[in-house]
Write an enzyme that holds these catalytic residues in place. Sequence first.
Site, PDB file in Angstrom:
ATOM      1  N   PRO A   2      14.238 -19.151  61.576  1.00 32.43           N
ATOM      2  CG  PRO A   2      15.694 -19.553  63.313  1.00 32.43           C
ATOM      3  CD  PRO A   2      15.264 -20.099  61.982  1.00 32.43           C
ATOM      4  CD  GLU A   3      11.339 -13.538  59.248  1.00 37.06           C
ATOM      5  OE1 GLU A   3      11.443 -12.325  59.015  1.00 37.06           O
ATOM      6  OE2 GLU A   3      10.238 -14.146  59.213  1.00 37.06           O
TER       7      GLU A   3
END
Length: 273
Positions: A2-3
Site C-alpha cells: 500500500p501507498e
Amino acid sequence: MPELPEVETVRRGLERLVVGRKIVSVDVRVPKMIKTDLTAFETDIIGQTFQSSGRRGKYLLLNLDRQVIISHLRMEGKYLLFEDEVPENKHFHTFFKLDNGSTLVYQDVRKFGTMDLLDKEQVADYFRQRKLGPEPTETDFDLATFAKQLKSSKKVIKPYLLDQTLVVGLGNIYVDEALWAAKIHPKRTSDSLSDSEISLLRDSIICILQLGIAKGGSTIRTYQNALGENGSMQDFLQVYGKTGEPCPRCATPIEKIKVGGRGTHFCPACQKQ
C-alpha cells in the site's frame, strides 16, 4: 502497495475499530516480522490499551499507553478485526486478543511487513534516522525546499520521488499518476525540471494523494481497508495499469517501460523526454 492513501485509510479504520480496547494476549506466528525484541513485543504490550492510531508516510503507528507499535505494511499487509472466532488462514501472522473478545489480526501473504515496538520518546529518532521527507500537504510540503532539492540533483525523477526523502507516501502507482498530471517524463533528471514543472508536480502530488485518501485507496490486487472493504481510487487512475489505452488528454496510447527497475506507465506525447 500500500501507498500513503491506503495506509491512511487503514489508520482511519483502526481508529474506529480498536481505540479504547485493551490487549489481553499476543500471538506472533512469524517472528522475523518483529524487528525489535520478540519476547518484549509479546509481553510488554499485554495490558496496554490502544489510545489512537497515527501515520508517518507509509508507516502506521498504533499508539498504546506507554509504547508505540510502528507497522509497515510493505506489499500486501493488512489488518482485519474478528468479533468472534478467527478463521484458519495460513497468511494470518500476528494476533492481538482484545478485552471485548474480538481479535485484531495482521495478514500478509508475502511476509514482507514489519513491526517495531518502541517507547514513545524513541519514535521521533526512529523516523529521523530514515530521513523521511515532509508529508504531502500544503502546509508541510514546501515548494522552495522541493525546488532546491530537485535543482541540485541529477537523479532520475521517478526513483527520486520513490525514495521518500523529497516527500513521503508515494509508491509506484501515485508517482506515475503525478508525473502524468505534471506532464513530466519519468526518465528526466531532476535538475532538468523548470520552476513551473516543479510547482505543478508538487501540486499534483498533493492533489492525487488527497484524492486517493478520499477514495479509500486503490484496490489493484489485494488491498482492503481495516473493515475488509475495497478502495475505489483505481477507478480514477489515468495512466497506471492502462498500457495501450488512449491517454485521457491526447488519446496517444499509454506505454509501459522500466525505470529504476519499476514498471512505469506514461504518455509518450504528453510526457516528452
